[in-house]
Design a protein around this motif. Sequence first.
Motif, PDB file in Angstrom:
ATOM      1  N   ASN A  91       2.910 -11.450   2.361  1.00 24.18           N
ATOM      2  CA  ASN A  91       1.377 -11.141   2.205  1.00 24.18           C
ATOM      3  C   ASN A  91       1.202  -9.417   2.102  1.00 24.18           C
ATOM      4  O   ASN A  91       2.203  -8.910   2.340  1.00 24.18           O
ATOM      5  N   ASP A  92       0.213  -9.040   1.860  1.00 18.46           N
ATOM      6  CA  ASP A  92      -0.248  -7.736   1.605  1.00 18.46           C
ATOM      7  C   ASP A  92       0.213  -6.769   2.842  1.00 18.46           C
ATOM      8  O   ASP A  92       0.070  -7.069   3.975  1.00 18.46           O
ATOM      9  N   VAL A  93       0.601  -5.594   2.409  1.00 22.44           N
ATOM     10  CA  VAL A  93       1.019  -4.588   3.254  1.00 22.44           C
ATOM     11  C   VAL A  93       0.149  -3.320   3.313  1.00 22.44           C
ATOM     12  O   VAL A  93       0.083  -2.852   2.319  1.00 22.44           O
TER      13      VAL A  93
ATOM     14  N   PHE B 273      -8.079  -0.506   1.298  1.00 22.85           N
ATOM     15  CA  PHE B 273      -7.147  -1.440   0.717  1.00 22.85           C
ATOM     16  C   PHE B 273      -7.645  -2.884   1.385  1.00 22.85           C
ATOM     17  O   PHE B 273      -7.381  -3.639   0.779  1.00 22.85           O
ATOM     18  N   ILE B 274      -7.711  -2.858   2.680  1.00 26.34           N
ATOM     19  CA  ILE B 274      -8.020  -4.072   3.177  1.00 26.34           C
ATOM     20  C   ILE B 274      -9.085  -4.709   2.711  1.00 26.34           C
ATOM     21  O   ILE B 274      -9.039  -5.965   2.530  1.00 26.34           O
ATOM     22  N   LEU B 275     -10.197  -3.942   2.460  1.00 25.64           N
ATOM     23  CA  LEU B 275     -11.450  -4.807   1.794  1.00 25.64           C
ATOM     24  C   LEU B 275     -11.465  -4.740   0.363  1.00 25.64           C
ATOM     25  O   LEU B 275     -12.409  -5.410  -0.192  1.00 25.64           O
TER      26      LEU B 275
ATOM     27  N   SER C 292      -3.196 -13.128   1.582  1.00 19.49           N
ATOM     28  CA  SER C 292      -3.764 -12.665   2.873  1.00 19.49           C
ATOM     29  C   SER C 292      -2.900 -11.144   3.433  1.00 19.49           C
ATOM     30  O   SER C 292      -2.229 -10.774   2.254  1.00 19.49           O
ATOM     31  N   PHE C 293      -3.077 -11.008   4.451  1.00 18.57           N
ATOM     32  CA  PHE C 293      -2.613  -9.580   4.825  1.00 18.57           C
ATOM     33  C   PHE C 293      -1.550  -9.826   6.028  1.00 18.57           C
ATOM     34  O   PHE C 293      -1.586 -10.580   6.756  1.00 18.57           O
TER      35      PHE C 293
ATOM     36  N   GLY D 176       0.939  -0.906   0.144  1.00 19.24           N
ATOM     37  CA  GLY D 176      -0.004   0.085  -0.013  1.00 19.24           C
ATOM     38  C   GLY D 176       0.669   1.447   0.103  1.00 19.24           C
ATOM     39  O   GLY D 176       1.979   1.130   0.569  1.00 19.24           O
ATOM     40  N   ARG D 177       0.292   2.279  -0.245  1.00 16.52           N
ATOM     41  CA  ARG D 177       0.869   3.483  -0.345  1.00 16.52           C
ATOM     42  C   ARG D 177       1.742   3.955   0.855  1.00 16.52           C
ATOM     43  O   ARG D 177       1.094   3.728   2.013  1.00 16.52           O
TER      44      ARG D 177
END
Length: 265
Positions: free
Chosen positions: A180-182, A252-254, A260-261, A167-168
């Motif tokens: 996983n996603d940040v 971003f999360i939704l 996953s995160f 993410g930004r």
Amino acid sequence: MTIDPSATIHPSAVIEPGAFIGAGCAVGPFCVVGPKVVLHDRVILKSHVVVAGRTDIGDETVIFPFASIGEIPQDLKFKGEDTQLIIGKRNRIREGVTMNTGTEGGGGITRVGDDCLFMTGAHVGHDVIVGNKVVMANQAALAGHCIVSDDVIIGGLSGIHQFVRLGRGAIIGAVTMVTNDVIPYGLVQGPRGALDGLNLVGLKRRGVARSDITALRAAYQMLAQGDGAFQERAARLGEETDSAYVSEIVNFILGASDRSFLTPS
């Protein structure tokens, strides 16, 4: 082959028929520019740079020696499809950097934004999308299909797993593996990357208002300690906040994700 009269081409450089060299470009010793390459105005290839494939490089980008730009993907499924690498304006691509074109299965385009810095040996894999003002330190690597938003910093010797989103404004510490996603503005560090807070230094440097930073810190605590699953906490947070920065994290999360995160420790 089209070479603007104002361009400077070293006698030892190889410009293959079909290439386009824009105004004010400089192609240094022993560079190779392939037949489907477009160099827009004032692009500089220092020396020993290879630009291959269907590659488009934006104005005032500078590429340093021994970089390999636009070669085919490091993907066994690639069968020679006509895919692209698009690089924006004013990027600095240092020694030994590698950037690959896309694959048919990933949309066909690897894309880099404007004003980024790729330090020595950084790698941008196939079908990756990189935003603006991104910094990748020495030997950092992005696997295929990653999405890196604006203002992200990736520390040296770090690796980002395929399909991960950053993410930004996130910052990844050195020697970190991110699987996983940040979230936007997240701080990740450790050999197996863990979300360890917010990038407060980066927020302050960009002049983010104190009220927004306070809201982000409160939101992080709710994500870390609230009731329910991570996405449920984010949904509740979205209903309660009036901060655009917090809303960016919630969205971003939704949003859609192939991974996953990383969640707060």
